[in-house]
Design a protein around this motif. Structure first.
Motif, short mmCIF file in Angstrom:
data_model
loop_
_atom_site.label_atom_id
_atom_site.label_comp_id
_atom_site.label_asym_id
_atom_site.label_seq_id
_atom_site.Cartn_x
_atom_site.Cartn_y
_atom_site.Cartn_z
N ILE A 325 0.83 -1.20 0.00
CA ILE A 325 0.00 0.00 0.00
C ILE A 325 0.87 1.25 0.00
N LYS A 326 1.91 1.23 0.81
CA LYS A 326 2.81 2.39 0.87
C LYS A 326 3.69 2.48 -0.37
N ARG A 327 4.26 1.37 -0.79
CA ARG A 327 5.17 1.35 -1.95
C ARG A 327 4.49 1.85 -3.21
N ASP A 328 3.26 1.43 -3.42
CA ASP A 328 2.55 1.75 -4.66
C ASP A 328 1.64 2.98 -4.53
N ASN A 329 1.80 3.72 -3.44
CA ASN A 329 1.00 4.93 -3.22
C ASN A 329 -0.50 4.66 -3.42
N LEU A 330 -0.97 3.57 -2.86
CA LEU A 330 -2.34 3.16 -3.11
C LEU A 330 -3.38 4.06 -2.45
N LEU A 331 -2.99 4.77 -1.39
CA LEU A 331 -3.95 5.69 -0.81
C LEU A 331 -4.23 6.86 -1.76
N GLU A 332 -3.22 7.23 -2.55
CA GLU A 332 -3.46 8.24 -3.58
C GLU A 332 -4.44 7.71 -4.61
N ASN A 333 -4.29 6.44 -4.95
CA ASN A 333 -5.21 5.84 -5.92
C ASN A 333 -6.62 5.75 -5.34
N VAL A 334 -6.71 5.45 -4.05
CA VAL A 334 -8.02 5.42 -3.39
C VAL A 334 -8.71 6.77 -3.53
N CYS A 335 -7.98 7.84 -3.28
CA CYS A 335 -8.56 9.18 -3.38
C CYS A 335 -8.94 9.51 -4.82
N GLU A 336 -8.03 9.24 -5.76
CA GLU A 336 -8.28 9.56 -7.17
C GLU A 336 -9.44 8.75 -7.73
N MET A 337 -9.41 7.44 -7.49
CA MET A 337 -10.48 6.58 -8.01
C MET A 337 -11.79 6.82 -7.26
N GLY A 338 -11.69 7.25 -6.01
CA GLY A 338 -12.89 7.59 -5.25
C GLY A 338 -13.61 8.78 -5.86
N LYS A 339 -12.86 9.77 -6.30
CA LYS A 339 -13.48 10.92 -6.97
C LYS A 339 -14.15 10.50 -8.27
N LEU A 340 -13.48 9.62 -9.01
CA LEU A 340 -14.06 9.13 -10.26
C LEU A 340 -15.32 8.30 -9.98
N LEU A 341 -15.27 7.46 -8.95
CA LEU A 341 -16.43 6.66 -8.59
C LEU A 341 -17.61 7.56 -8.24
N ASP A 342 -17.36 8.60 -7.48
CA ASP A 342 -18.41 9.54 -7.10
C ASP A 342 -19.02 10.19 -8.34
N SER A 343 -18.17 10.69 -9.23
CA SER A 343 -18.67 11.39 -10.41
C SER A 343 -19.40 10.45 -11.35
N GLU A 344 -18.91 9.22 -11.53
CA GLU A 344 -19.56 8.26 -12.41
C GLU A 344 -20.92 7.84 -11.86
N LEU A 345 -20.99 7.62 -10.57
CA LEU A 345 -22.27 7.26 -9.96
C LEU A 345 -23.30 8.36 -10.15
N ARG A 346 -22.87 9.60 -9.93
CA ARG A 346 -23.81 10.72 -10.06
C ARG A 346 -24.22 10.93 -11.52
N LEU A 347 -23.28 10.72 -12.42
CA LEU A 347 -23.57 10.89 -13.85
C LEU A 347 -24.49 9.79 -14.36
#
Length: 468
Positions: A325-347
């Motif tokens: 999780i730390k090596r691959d900066n996965l928390l950054e991916n969680v945040c980035e993909m979370g924003k996309l998930l939010d926008s796709e769901l609303r769209l």
């Protein structure tokens, strides 16, 4: 059923999973399923991680098991605790490792109880929790859970020293005339009133999920709520226990969900699920130095333990999960993909007639369905709308979580999406696309039934319930 396994659901034969890779798994029929919920928000790295397998194998070749009740420890146990608590997040400095989330809740409750005995205040035996909460299925965990249907069978066994206050659920519970600040103030006053009713000198702790999961569906707390809760607990010298078994360890975009609440942290915290990514069962309890000091300077013994507590092989797996999780900066991916998930769901769900609310943080999202979103009129308890969406989604090769029974006063029809932290943009879009198709398939019948209810909303609801 032909199986000798006493499965949890006895109404249908479970499909058999034969392999998994990335965010998908494959059934014995050959069908590939996108696991958009990571099980129940567990498989944060997906369903195959060779380096975790290597870490487990390496540890088993060294020593597979060390009994925590003996005078021995092992490197993985010490290393995992140091990894999680290196920066003393929120003042948390000590860890207890157990197996399931339910065990973690039990351990946290017992730790809080022992803390007050060691402090010379044995009268502090009352716990306050929240309605429509869920902290686990053992009798201790169920005692502080406000999940109505899961408590029902076992009420005679459940502890009588737990009382409940309202959840922070603004979408359904905030009154039309209330501002957000007024709603939070009302909840805070309710908690303080309950403490005063019981007598502050008798209250051990307040227990809450930072972001509730399966009972009311990924509801982020209203701004200022946990600041008010923390202040009340401090005012009356009451422990704050935060349950982050489901919402924690990065799922909301920060390692700890409470880090987004503007508080210093809890006194005791439970973690699990994404801690070890499901490769081997593991959960934990984190405690502040003041909790540890009370016991160290008192009896010097933690009056709690399990045979498989602090299992070194499970800890070895979790170390590698956290390293990835730390090596691959996965928390950054969680945040980035979370924003996309939010926008796709609303769209994609903007025109869905029964979608009432879309909410969450990071990769921990829910869609709540209402019979009439405009008036926030819920479905009848027997409508089973969300679980029908889950079934439709399964047929489309999508695994999601649905409503888990009657959780209490507010009947909540929702589905949860909590995909692995490794999910990419194309996969997010495919998940939402399939979810939309599943919802539309269920909607066709419900819309017809509602449109036939010319006699009013009650008639529509009665017609829906009748065919279900």
């Amino acid at each position: 059923m032909k199986s000798n396994v006493f499965h949890r659901s006895l109404r249908q034969e479970p499909a058999k999973i034969v392999s998994g890779s990335g965010i998908t798994f494959t059934l014995s029929t050959g069908q590939t399923i996108i696991d958009a919920s990571a099980g129940p928000a567990v498989s944060c790295l997906g369903h195959r991680a060779p380096s975790v397998t290597e870490a487990v194998t390496r540890q088993m070749n060294n020593v597979a098991y060390v009994y925590s009740g003996s005078s021995y420890t092992s490197d993985p146990i010490e290393e995992l605790a140091s990894l999680l608590l290196a920066d003393a997040p929120g003042g948390l400095t000590k860890a207890i490792f157990v197996n399931s989330g339910s065990e973690a809740t039990d351990a946290a409750l017992k730790l809080a109880s022992q803390y007050w005995v060691e402090r010379g205040q044995p009268r502090r035996t009352n716990f306050i929790a929240r309605k429509q909460s869920y902290h686990g299925n053992t009798l201790g965990a169920l005692s502080v859970s406000g999940h109505a249907s899961r408590r029902a069978f076992y009420e005679p066994w459940l502890s009588g020293n737990v009382t409940f206050v309202d959840p922070c659920y603004a979408y359904r519970a905030q009154k039309p005339h209330e501002s957000e600040a007024q709603y939070v103030s009302r909840l805070a006053m309710q908690l303080e009133d309950e403490i005063l009713r019981l007598g502050p000198e008798t209250v051990a702790a307040f227990v809450a999920e930072t972001v509730p999961g399966t009972t009311i569906g990924c509801v982020p707390p209203s701004p200022g709520y946990f600041q008010a809760v923390r202040a009340i607990c401090d005012k009356y010298d009451i422990l704050l226990i935060l349950d982050e078994i489901m919402c924690g360890m990065g799922k909301t975009g920060t390692m700890h969900a409470w880090e987004q609440e503007g508080i210093r942290g809890p006194d005791i915290q439970t973690i699990g699920k994404a801690l070890g990514g499901g490769f081997i069962p593991l959960s934990g309890v984190l405690a502040t130095q003041k909790v540890f000091d009370a016991i160290e300077q008192g009896s010097g013994t933690l009056v709690h333990g399990h045979t498989f507590q602090a299992h070194p092989t499970a800890c070895a797996a979790a170390i590698e999960v956290q390293r990835i999780i730390k090596r691959d900066n996965l928390l950054e991916n969680v945040c980035e993909m979370g924003k996309l998930l939010d926008s796709e769901l609303r769209l994609q769900l903007a025109n869905s007639p029964f979608v009432g609310d879309i909410r969450g943080r990071g990769l921990f999202y829910a869609v709540e369905f209402m019979l009439d979103p405009a008036s926030r009129r819920p479905f009848a308890r027997d409508a089973n709308y969300s679980n029908r969406v889950v079934e439709e989604a399964r047929g489309l090769g999508l695994n999601i979580l649905g409503n888990l029974g009657d959780t209490g006063e507010y009947h909540v029809e929702h589905v949860i999406l909590s995909p692995p932290y490794i999910v990419n943009a194309d996969e997010i879009k495919e998940i939402v696309k399939r979810l939309k198709v599943a919802i539309e398939a269920v909607d066709r019948e419900f819309v017809v039934l509602r449109s036939e209810g010319d006699g009013g909303e009650d008639t529509a609801q009665e017609r829906i319930s009748a065919v279900l």
